[in-house]
Motif scaffolding. Structure first.
Motif, PDB file in Angstrom:
ATOM      1  N   LEU A 136       0.853  -1.186   0.000  1.00 46.66           N
ATOM      2  CA  LEU A 136       0.000   0.000   0.000  1.00 46.66           C
ATOM      3  C   LEU A 136       0.896   1.246   0.000  1.00 46.66           C
ATOM      4  O   LEU A 136       1.018   1.945   1.002  1.00 46.66           O
TER       5      LEU A 136
ATOM      6  N   TYR B  56      -1.006   4.409  -3.989  1.00 44.46           N
ATOM      7  CA  TYR B  56      -2.291   3.853  -3.576  1.00 44.46           C
ATOM      8  C   TYR B  56      -2.944   4.752  -2.525  1.00 44.46           C
ATOM      9  O   TYR B  56      -4.149   5.037  -2.604  1.00 44.46           O
ATOM     10  N   GLN B  57      -2.159   5.193  -1.562  1.00 42.51           N
ATOM     11  CA  GLN B  57      -2.704   6.046  -0.503  1.00 42.51           C
ATOM     12  C   GLN B  57      -3.280   7.343  -1.083  1.00 42.51           C
ATOM     13  O   GLN B  57      -4.330   7.813  -0.662  1.00 42.51           O
TER      14      GLN B  57
ATOM     15  N   TRP C   4      -4.467   7.745  -4.171  1.00 46.66           N
ATOM     16  CA  TRP C   4      -5.705   7.361  -4.856  1.00 46.66           C
ATOM     17  C   TRP C   4      -6.828   7.163  -3.835  1.00 46.66           C
ATOM     18  O   TRP C   4      -7.950   7.624  -4.036  1.00 46.66           O
ATOM     19  N   GLU C   5      -6.512   6.467  -2.750  1.00 42.95           N
ATOM     20  CA  GLU C   5      -7.511   6.185  -1.713  1.00 42.95           C
ATOM     21  C   GLU C   5      -8.056   7.476  -1.100  1.00 42.95           C
ATOM     22  O   GLU C   5      -9.230   7.543  -0.727  1.00 42.95           O
ATOM     23  N   SER C   6      -7.217   8.511  -1.052  1.00 45.81           N
ATOM     24  CA  SER C   6      -7.669   9.786  -0.487  1.00 45.81           C
ATOM     25  C   SER C   6      -8.485  10.606  -1.494  1.00 45.81           C
ATOM     26  O   SER C   6      -8.946  11.693  -1.170  1.00 45.81           O
TER      27      SER C   6
ATOM     28  N   ARG D  67     -10.348  -3.029  -2.196  1.00 47.76           N
ATOM     29  CA  ARG D  67     -10.083  -1.630  -2.560  1.00 47.76           C
ATOM     30  C   ARG D  67      -8.848  -1.552  -3.438  1.00 47.76           C
ATOM     31  O   ARG D  67      -8.791  -0.760  -4.372  1.00 47.76           O
ATOM     32  N   TYR D  68      -7.841  -2.374  -3.153  1.00 49.96           N
ATOM     33  CA  TYR D  68      -6.621  -2.330  -3.958  1.00 49.96           C
ATOM     34  C   TYR D  68      -6.909  -2.759  -5.393  1.00 49.96           C
ATOM     35  O   TYR D  68      -6.420  -2.139  -6.340  1.00 49.96           O
TER      36      TYR D  68
ATOM     37  N   TYR E 216      -8.497  -0.007  -7.260  1.00 48.97           N
ATOM     38  CA  TYR E 216      -7.436   0.928  -7.660  1.00 48.97           C
ATOM     39  C   TYR E 216      -6.771   0.439  -8.955  1.00 48.97           C
ATOM     40  O   TYR E 216      -6.663   1.189  -9.929  1.00 48.97           O
TER      41      TYR E 216
END
Length: 169
Positions: A29, A33-34, A36-38, A77-78, A81
């Motif tokens: 992660l 990725y972080q 994108w997640e935000s 979630r990954y 992404y």
């Protein structure tokens, strides 16, 4: 003393094919990725231009680049992404990508690790820790291992759904 070729050496020297099988529901992660997640939906071609260059150069010289992903559904979630970035990254670079829901892979004999298969002659295994962090690579040219990976990839590819048609659950 000879050194092992790097992944980039292997992909740049591929003559006919570079096939990649991914079987994890999450990888490291990292910051991308972080981000994108935000909520920052960045352009992957701008983020990773080196891959666009390497892959598109390989495809331009006639190398078939295929990537198959075996995924659990509902997807993680990954994987969401990866799915969202695939068109702007992998497909844009010239890769052909397919997705196989894990429940459809139960009857397949698969190796224990993700891998790249180059020209049907060598396999580069990717090794990961439990948290998805890559811990190393292993280049194997043993014909029995190459055949196992070749037949596994072909079986996944035959069942998998083209990226353009796959709608993740």
């Amino acid at each position: 003393m000879a050194t092992e070729p790097t992944f980039e050496d292997l992909i740049r020297s591929a003559q006919h094919s570079a096939y990649h099988l991914e079987m994890r529901d999450a990888y490291g992660l990292d910051d991308d990725y972080q981000e994108w997640e935000s909520g920052n939906r960045f352009d992957p071609a701008e983020r990773w231009p080196w891959w666009i260059e390497v892959a598109s150069a390989s495809v331009a010289r006639g190398v078939a680049m295929h990537r198959a992903r075996i995924v659990s559904e509902p997807i993680s979630r990954y994987i969401r992404y990866e799915y969202e970035l695939t068109s702007g990254h992998n497909v844009k670079a010239g890769e052909v990508v397919r997705w196989l829901p894990r429940r459809q892979a139960s009857g397949l004999a698969l190796p224990g690790n993700d891998f790249w298969l180059f020209d049907g002659t060598s396999v580069l295994f990717n090794h990961f820790a439990g948290d998805g962090t890559m811990t190393g690579e292993e280049l194997v040219t043993d014909p029995a291992v190459v055949e196992l990976c070749s037949s596994a990839f072909a079986a996944v590819w035959e069942r998998a759904i083209p990226h353009e048609e796959y709608r993740p659950a």
